[in-house]
Design an enzyme around this catalytic site. Structure first.
Site, PDB file in Angstrom:
ATOM      1  N   LYS A  79      17.713  13.238  -9.246  1.00 23.78           N
ATOM      2  CA  LYS A  79      18.502  11.952  -9.985  1.00 23.78           C
ATOM      3  C   LYS A  79      19.877  12.011  -9.608  1.00 23.78           C
ATOM      4  CE  LYS A  79      18.251   8.633 -13.106  1.00 23.78           C
ATOM      5  NZ  LYS A  79      17.914   7.244 -12.662  1.00 23.78           N
ATOM      6  N   ASP A  97       1.430  14.916 -13.315  1.00 25.98           N
ATOM      7  CA  ASP A  97       0.625  14.219 -14.338  1.00 25.98           C
ATOM      8  C   ASP A  97       0.160  12.995 -13.970  1.00 25.98           C
ATOM      9  OD1 ASP A  97       0.341  16.876 -15.659  1.00 25.98           O
ATOM     10  OD2 ASP A  97       0.321  15.682 -17.599  1.00 25.98           O
ATOM     11  N   ASP A 123      13.199   7.763 -10.689  1.00 22.47           N
ATOM     12  CA  ASP A 123      12.634   6.814 -11.469  1.00 22.47           C
ATOM     13  C   ASP A 123      11.834   5.665 -10.527  1.00 22.47           C
ATOM     14  OD1 ASP A 123      15.378   6.591 -10.282  1.00 22.47           O
ATOM     15  OD2 ASP A 123      15.801   5.204 -11.968  1.00 22.47           O
ATOM     16  N   TYR A 152      14.111  23.409 -18.507  1.00 17.46           N
ATOM     17  CA  TYR A 152      13.135  24.021 -19.522  1.00 17.46           C
ATOM     18  C   TYR A 152      13.529  25.290 -19.689  1.00 17.46           C
ATOM     19  CZ  TYR A 152       9.738  20.474 -18.553  1.00 17.46           C
ATOM     20  OH  TYR A 152       9.024  19.124 -18.376  1.00 17.46           O
ATOM     21  N   ASP A 180       6.968  18.195 -13.256  1.00 20.83           N
ATOM     22  CA  ASP A 180       5.867  18.349 -14.512  1.00 20.83           C
ATOM     23  C   ASP A 180       5.446  17.085 -14.809  1.00 20.83           C
ATOM     24  OD1 ASP A 180       4.472  19.329 -16.544  1.00 20.83           O
ATOM     25  OD2 ASP A 180       6.204  19.447 -17.938  1.00 20.83           O
TER      26      ASP A 180
END
Ligand code: NAD
Length: 354
Positions: free
Chosen positions: A186, A247, A219, A141, A243
């Site tokens: 990852k 959620d 994942d 980001y 992020d």
């Protein structure tokens, strides 16, 4: 001694939910004999409208003098056409930078009585008590961005110190909880994740030997959060993965209106806010659930002011009111008694002083 908590209502339902949190803080003050100064200041669209600045200097000064900051939410359709540099969200980014907060904490502990509000099966939700720690200032980001008509690039960078400081927050939290940290990366694909895993494997056994460490690829983590949510204690991860996963995790609790958050720096000053936005669709209608902001105030008392009993009293009051059957619209099932924002805040404040 007086403690100063800066109150930044912001936009939309922000003003309504922070008003209820202030009511609750006043009830704590009365019950426990504290003296809180609660100066209010403008941020986001409210700052733009009044001062042509989403983070006015006066707000910066009030926050700089405070022990902690409680924020409602910023943004809304009214400011959608404002240039990127002065949008309401820019005010929030400047506030985070001013406070130097780098770790975002989101606890997810669904209230058993609200299990019907979650899309996840009630038996899977039993015992779920997760603390997600998301790195807040690094990663893709904030990396260099490039764009031509036919190609686009976002650079993802992490440094060892950035990873170490957020791991330390996760490790300390785990020690006060169930002693387990799940680090999400990852590392089968990304170089930044390989560094993340390397630093985690070095630091955690060295500084938090008693804390069980688990690694998950992001994942797989997304899947395990839904298939075995009760197995997690503290989850620590980088900015973008956090992020997305937070959620997803919020759905375990059913409504965004129930979920608080804290953003911490290396010291004790923190920024506390509900995870939801300004909800323009229900703003000004006394429909917003104030629990997420009230529970954010509870996190504030615990993490920035060290007031554990007071924090626990707020959490217990929220549980009492829910157990008594009070519901705002977002968490109501058929036949439930639906109350407005102010009545919910009144009931929680009353449960504290009772
Ligand atoms: P939102 O979180 O504001 O609302 C999403 C949905 O959840 C809406 O239907 C809303 O009514 C409902 N909802 C949210 N909070 C609720 C509460 N406390 N009680 C009951 N229902 C609640 O997300 P959005 O609609 O995508 O965004 C609206 C604005 O908020 C945008 O301008 C966005 O940029 C901004 N936003 C700000 C923050 C922040 O200040 N940290 C975070 C997210 C979004």
């Amino acid at each position: 001694m007086q403690s100063t908590i800066a109150i930044l209502p912001g936009d939309g339902i922000g003003a309504e939910v922070t008003r209820e949190a202030v009511k609750v803080l006043r009830a704590v003050e009365q019950k426990f004999g504290h003296d809180f100064a609660l100066p209010e200041a403008l941020i986001g669209g409210a700052g733009l409208d009044a001062e042509n600045d989403p983070f006015p200097q006066q707000t910066a000064d009030i926050c700089a003098d405070a022990a902690a900051v409680l924020l409602g939410a910023v943004g809304g359709p009214k400011w959608d056409s404002v240039p990127t540099e002065s949008r309401p969200e820019k005010g929030l980014l400047r506030l985070r930078a001013a406070l130097g907060v780098f770790a975002n904490l989101r606890p997810v502990a669904p209230h058993p009585i609200l299990s019907g509000a979650s899309p996840i099966r009630a038996d899977l939700l039993q015992g779920v008590d997760i603390m997600v720690v998301r790195e807040l200032t690094g990663g893709i980001y904030f990396g260099k961005k490039e764009r031509t008509a036919d190609s686009a690039t976002d650079v993802c960078t992490y440094t060892r110190p950035e990873i170490e400081r957020v791991l330390r927050i996760a490790g300390k939290l785990a020690q006060g909880r169930k002693n387990k940290v799940t680090s999400v990366d990852k590392s089968n694909v990304l170089e930044t994740s390989r560094l993340w895993r390397e630093v985690t494997e070095e630091l955690m056994p060295r500084e938090f030997a008693s804390v069980e460490l688990e690694h998950l690829l992001v994942d797989a983590a997304a899947m395990h959060l839904l298939s075995r949510p009760a197995d997690f204690d503290v989850i620590v991860t980088e900015n973008m993965f956090g992020d997305i996963l937070t959620d997803e995790a919020s759905m375990l609790a059913g409504s965004m209106g129930m979920l608080p958050s804290a953003s911490l720096n290396e010291g004790s000053v923190g920024l506390y806010e509900p995870i939801h936005g300004s909800a323009p669709d229900i703003a000004g209608q006394d429909k917003a659930n104030p629990c997420a902001t009230i529970l954010s105030a509870a996190m504030l008392l615990r993490l920035s002011l060290g007031l554990e009993d007071e924090s626990a009293a707020i959490e217990a009051a929220v549980n009492t009111v829910l157990s008594n059957g009070l519901r705002t619209g977002d968490i109501a099932a058929k036949g439930d008694q639906v109350v407005g924002t102010a009545a919910m805040g009144d009931a929680i404040a009353a449960a504290i002083t009772a």
